[in-house]
Design an enzyme around this catalytic site. Sequence first.
Site, mmCIF file in Angstrom:
data_model
loop_
_atom_site.group_PDB
_atom_site.id
_atom_site.type_symbol
_atom_site.label_atom_id
_atom_site.label_comp_id
_atom_site.label_asym_id
_atom_site.label_seq_id
_atom_site.Cartn_x
_atom_site.Cartn_y
_atom_site.Cartn_z
ATOM 1 N N GLU A 168 -0.643 -29.773 -10.247
ATOM 2 C CA GLU A 168 -0.527 -29.800 -8.786
ATOM 3 C C GLU A 168 -1.834 -29.427 -8.074
ATOM 4 O O GLU A 168 -1.872 -28.451 -7.310
ATOM 5 C CB GLU A 168 0.626 -28.906 -8.325
ATOM 6 C CG GLU A 168 1.962 -29.338 -8.885
ATOM 7 C CD GLU A 168 3.150 -28.623 -8.241
ATOM 8 O OE1 GLU A 168 2.935 -27.788 -7.349
ATOM 9 O OE2 GLU A 168 4.296 -28.937 -8.613
ATOM 10 N N GLU A 350 7.923 -31.505 -13.860
ATOM 11 C CA GLU A 350 8.609 -30.391 -13.199
ATOM 12 C C GLU A 350 9.669 -30.947 -12.271
ATOM 13 O O GLU A 350 9.400 -31.857 -11.483
ATOM 14 C CB GLU A 350 7.667 -29.529 -12.341
ATOM 15 C CG GLU A 350 6.811 -28.568 -13.100
ATOM 16 C CD GLU A 350 6.040 -27.618 -12.184
ATOM 17 O OE1 GLU A 350 6.529 -27.303 -11.078
ATOM 18 O OE2 GLU A 350 4.947 -27.210 -12.588
HETATM 19 C C1 FCB Z 1 5.564 -25.846 -8.506
HETATM 20 C C2 FCB Z 1 4.626 -25.088 -9.409
HETATM 21 C C3 FCB Z 1 5.333 -24.198 -10.390
HETATM 22 C C4 FCB Z 1 6.533 -23.527 -9.785
HETATM 23 C C5 FCB Z 1 7.414 -24.512 -9.081
HETATM 24 C C6 FCB Z 1 8.652 -23.931 -8.475
HETATM 25 O O1 FCB Z 1 4.892 -26.204 -7.330
HETATM 26 O O2 FCB Z 1 3.834 -25.981 -10.158
HETATM 27 O O3 FCB Z 1 4.394 -23.297 -10.924
HETATM 28 O O4 FCB Z 1 6.146 -22.486 -8.975
HETATM 29 O O5 FCB Z 1 6.672 -25.165 -8.077
#
Ligand code: FCB
Length: 444
Positions: A168, A350
Site C-alpha cells: 500500500e 488483503e
Molecule cells: C491495510 C494495511 C494493513 C492493515 C489493514 C487493516 O491498509 O495494509 O496493515 O492495517 O489495512
Amino acid sequence: MVSRQDFPEDFVWGASTASYQIEGAHASDGRAPSIWDAFSATPGKVKNGDTGNVACDHYHRYREDVALMRAAGFSAYRFSVSWSRVLPEGKGKPNEAGLDFYDRLTDELLQNGIEPWLCLYHWDLPLALHEAGLGWTSREILPLFADYAGLLARRLGDRVPRWATFNEPNMFTMLGYGAGVHAPGIRDRGAWLDAVHHVNLSHGAAVRRLRADLPAGALIGSVPNLQPALPATDTDADREAAARMDAAMNRATADPVFLGKYDPITRDWMGDRIRAGDEDAIHAPLDWLGLNHYSPTYAAAASNRWGFRNMDPPEGAETTLMGWHVKPEAFRDTLIEAARRYGVPVYVTENGMADDVEPGTDGAVRDAARIAYLDRYLGAVRDARAAGADIRGYLVWSMLDNFEWAMGYGPRFGIVHVDYASLKRTPKASYHWLAALARASSTA
Ligand code: FCB
C-alpha cells in the site's frame, strides 16, 4: 454462500500479516527502532498508548502460527520483513541474527507446505534513515532501498518464490506524510508528493535489483490498496473531487508502477519533481499485482490543499467497527477494473473486517459478522472471475489479531484471536469457515 466449486482447483488460499503489527521483540537480537517504534512511543499518536513492542510475539511464536496456517489448509502466507531488524541503520552492516529469523520463518513455512510471499516494506522505515534525512522525502533513499532488496534476495531468493516491493504505497505516503496520522507524522502536501515519487522510484530500483539477484522465475509485484473513490453527492463538483481523490489514493502509485505513466492529475501536482527518465525508471515489467481492498471511499468538493474532502459513507450504509462501508459490489468492480487496467494476474492480498469479539465463556470466538463479510466478499471474487478478471488467490487480512496502527489493539482483524495478556491464540469461527474452503482444495 460461496463454495469451493466457485473457485478453480489451483486457486491460492492464505493469509497476510505485517512485521510491526505482529512480531514484537522490538529490541531483541539487534533490532533497531523503526519510525513506528518512535511514533507509537509519542504520547497521543496511538490509541491507549499502544505500541508494537510485544504485539503478538510472533518473533518467538512463529512455529505455532505457521502450524495454524497449515491446519487451515493455506498454501501461501504473505509476511513483511522489518528493515531495521535486518539492517539496523537502514544501510551498511546487516544484522545476522535478524536475517536468521526470516531464514527460520521461511524454512518453517516450506516444511509445512506453505509458500512464503515476502513483502519488503510494510510501513516500518528504519528510524535511523528518517532521522538522517534519508527517509521517503529524500531521493537518496533509492539506492538504499535497492540494497536492502538485494540483501534479502541473496539471502532468501533460493526459497522465496514471490516478492512484493511495497504494501500500500498509496496509503502510507498519504497517512504518514500528507495527513500525519501515521508514522512519521508529517502533515504536508509537498512532503506527500515527494514521498510518493521517491517510493515509486525506489520500487523501480528494487525491482531491477531483485531481477538481478533472484533466480530466474521469481515472481515480482507490488501491493496497492485499490478502493473506488465515489462522489458523496451526484453533482459535478463532487464528481471532480472524487476524480482527484482517485488520482491521489489509487493512481498516484499504481499507474506509474504498472503502466509507466503518471495520470494527468498527479503529473500536474508533481510538477518538476518528475525528472527526465523518471517514469522509465519507475516502470519495470511485473509478474503480479497484490490487491488490498476493504471498502469504497467517498469524496466531496473542498477548497483545501487537496481539492477534496473524505466523507462518511451514505446515511444508513452498513459499516464495520472501522466505519468502513461494507459493499461487496465495489470490490467486484475494483477487481474487474484492476485486472483490465493493469494487465497482470491479480491476487487479493488483503481483505477482511474488524470487530471486537472476545471468546465466550466456553472459550469459542463466534465472529459471525466476519463470516458473513468474507462470504460476500469472496462472492465478489467469484463474480469478478466470472466476468473474466484474472484473480488467482485470496489472502485474508489477517491471520492474527494485531496492532492496528494508530488504532492500537482495539480493532480485531484476525481469523485467530490473540489474548494480548497471555498471547494465547484461539482460532475463531471464521478461521474454521475459511479453512473448510481452503482445505477442500488441498490434496492433503
Ligand atoms: C491495510 C494495511 C494493513 C492493515 C489493514 C487493516 O491498509 O495494509 O496493515 O492495517 O489495512
